[in-house]
Write a protein that holds these residues in place. Structure first.
Motif, short mmCIF file in Angstrom:
data_model
loop_
_atom_site.label_atom_id
_atom_site.label_comp_id
_atom_site.label_asym_id
_atom_site.label_seq_id
_atom_site.Cartn_x
_atom_site.Cartn_y
_atom_site.Cartn_z
N GLU A 127 4.51 1.00 10.66
CA GLU A 127 3.68 0.11 9.83
C GLU A 127 2.95 -0.90 10.72
O GLU A 127 1.77 -1.18 10.52
CB GLU A 127 4.57 -0.63 8.82
N ASN A 128 3.70 -1.41 11.70
CA ASN A 128 3.08 -2.33 12.66
C ASN A 128 1.90 -1.66 13.36
O ASN A 128 0.85 -2.25 13.57
CB ASN A 128 4.09 -2.71 13.76
N GLU A 131 -1.09 -1.48 11.18
CA GLU A 131 -1.78 -2.79 11.14
C GLU A 131 -2.60 -2.99 12.41
O GLU A 131 -3.71 -3.48 12.38
CB GLU A 131 -0.76 -3.92 11.03
N ARG A 132 -1.98 -2.60 13.50
CA ARG A 132 -2.62 -2.81 14.79
C ARG A 132 -3.90 -1.98 14.92
O ARG A 132 -4.87 -2.42 15.55
CB ARG A 132 -1.62 -2.44 15.90
N LYS A 134 -6.03 -1.64 12.85
CA LYS A 134 -7.13 -2.33 12.16
C LYS A 134 -7.71 -3.45 13.02
O LYS A 134 -8.63 -4.14 12.60
CB LYS A 134 -6.63 -2.90 10.82
N PRO B 66 -9.09 -7.62 10.33
CA PRO B 66 -8.85 -6.28 9.74
C PRO B 66 -9.94 -5.85 8.76
O PRO B 66 -10.21 -4.66 8.63
CB PRO B 66 -7.50 -6.44 9.04
N ASN B 152 1.71 -4.01 17.81
CA ASN B 152 1.43 -5.30 17.18
C ASN B 152 2.59 -6.28 17.33
O ASN B 152 2.94 -6.98 16.38
CB ASN B 152 1.12 -5.06 15.70
#
Lengths: 248, 183
Positions: A127-128, A131-132, A134, B66, B152
């Motif tokens: 999931e991370n 997000e990354r 994006k 984003p 991230n």
């Protein structure tokens, strides 16, 4: 014949074997010469497992570096002792086979894989990662690698340069016998010499040399010259069949 | 010159995350001041503009917000490669148990894992961090800053919490899972 040759050797011990040189070994578990350590290990007076080998190897290398004119037989004897110690220690370090080894038909229980414990975190990491994806960052400026900078050498081809190099090599003297551990030359250092030898007017590569040179000198010289051309400090041109070099 | 503007300039010109220690060294101000400046800078970009300040891989970097992801992706056409479930497992084991040998990974997974290790090393998500002092001196693997960047994560401590001792999976959980990797 060999025995007669050895007979005059003052380093022969009572067994008629060349004794290793007095290399001093200093470790937390043993202090003395390499020969003494060898004797103590053979007579089980010193536990080799407690003696680190690194300082011993260091001492041997120091002996080689500091005594370039050392007796070859002595150096070889020291190397033999060192090899013996290393082999013996290696054997001692190998795991000992357990006497009560399990029978072949008794299946050894393997640990169960526990990857499932990571399932949640793998999901979270993915999931991370989503997000990354994006996020977009400044990309690297398109910088050409130094080695890809096109440099202008006019009509000179790689073949012409090779011919100049071949001519240089033909005139080179054979290599003298060098001692081991000869300091390594750097192209950067060589470039300084080549830069000094280059003139504003064009000249052949052979004309830059003063006195005798070896094939290794020629190789270093040529590589340094190529590097200077690449960096734009030297230039090259073709005159008839001659490749000429000059300072830029 | 305003400290926040100075921070903005420094972070803007760098292409990798800038560490606080580097900002402290360049600006010659205490760490606390830099941290406050970074907070103000993050606030400045939070409400307006197309950029935001992100904390990634132990440093700070500007990234597009984003909401512009689709637009930028259409323009840049980033190459995406897939990472299989098995490779992700290897990565997770390394991330949580580092430094770790291939043999240790295989004990956790129960299967050979050298392929996964090689793929991850090629993608610069893991690297050799040392060698274990035992016969054979096996390589110890750990994650890289690139791993933190791609997943991230501000730093290694920010990994999702791992709860060991859970129940074994059901057949339903075994479905293969593929993920996309950017760049």
């Amino acid at each position: 014949m060999a025995n007669r040759a050895l007979a005059g050797n003052p380093n022969l011990n009572t067994l008629g074997v060349v004794a290793p040189p007095p290399i001093l070994v200093q470790t937390p578990a043993f202090e003395g010469t390499l020969a003494t350590l060898f004797r103590c290990v053979r007579e089980h007076k010193v536990d080799l497992l407690e003696v680190p080998m690194e300082p011993i190897c260091e001492a041997y290398l120091c002996y080689l570096m500091e005594s370039p004119a050392a007796n070859l037989d002595e150096a070889a004897a020291a190397l033999t002792v060192l090899a013996y110690l290393l082999e013996r220690k290696a054997w001692q370090l190998l795991p000992v086979v357990e006497e009560d080894e399990p029978e072949m038909d008794e299946a050894t229980a393997l640990p169960d894989p526990t990857t499932y414990e990571y399932a949640d975190v793998i999901q979270r990491l993915m999931e991370n990662h989503d997000e990354r994806t994006k996020l977009f960052f400044r990309t690297a400026t398109p910088q050409l690698d130094l080695y890809e900078i096109p440099y202008d050498v006019g009509d000179v081809t790689a073949g012409d340069l090779a011919k100049a190099f071949e001519r240089l090599l033909r005139r080179a003297n054979p290599e003298p016998v060098e001692l081991l551990a000869k300091p390594r030359k750097s192209i950067q250092e060589q470039m300084k010499f080549v830069l000094l030898a280059l003139k504003p007017s064009y000249q052949r590569i052979e004309e830059m040399f003063v006195g005798e040179y070896t094939r290794t000198d020629a190789v270093y010289w040529f590589l340094a010259l190529l590097e200077l051309i690449r960096l734009g400090s030297a230039q090259v041109k073709l005159e008839g069949e001659e490749v000429l070099f000059a300072k830029k | 010159m305003n400290l926040v503007d100075q921070l903005e300039a420094l972070i803007f010109v760098t292409e990798a995350p800038v560490r606080i220690a580097d900002l402290v060294r360049v600006l010659g101000v205490p760490e606390g001041t830099v941290e406050q400046g970074l907070e103000l800078l993050a606030e400045r970009h939070a409400d307006s503009g197309a950029f935001k300040l992100v904390k990634l891989a132990g440093g700070y970097q500007f990234a597009t917000k984003p909401e512009y992801a689709e637009l930028v992706a259409n323009y840049l056409q980033p190459q995406r490669s897939k990472m299989s479930r098995s490779v992700m497992e290897v990565l997770a084991v390394i991330a949580y148990r580092q430094p770790v040998t291939v043999a240790d990974i295989e004990v956790v997974r129960g299967v050979q894992s050298d392929y996964g290790v090689r793929i991850l090393a090629e993608r610069n998500l893991i690297c050799e961090v040392g060698r274990l002092d035992r016969p054979g001196r096996p390589v110890l693997w750990g994650t890289t800053a690139q791993f933190l960047h791609q997943f991230n994560l501000p730093d290694k401590d920010s990994l999702p919490k791992l709860e060991l001792g859970g129940l074994p999976p059901t057949a339903h959980d075994q479905t293969p899972l593929l993920m996309e990797e950017s760049e």
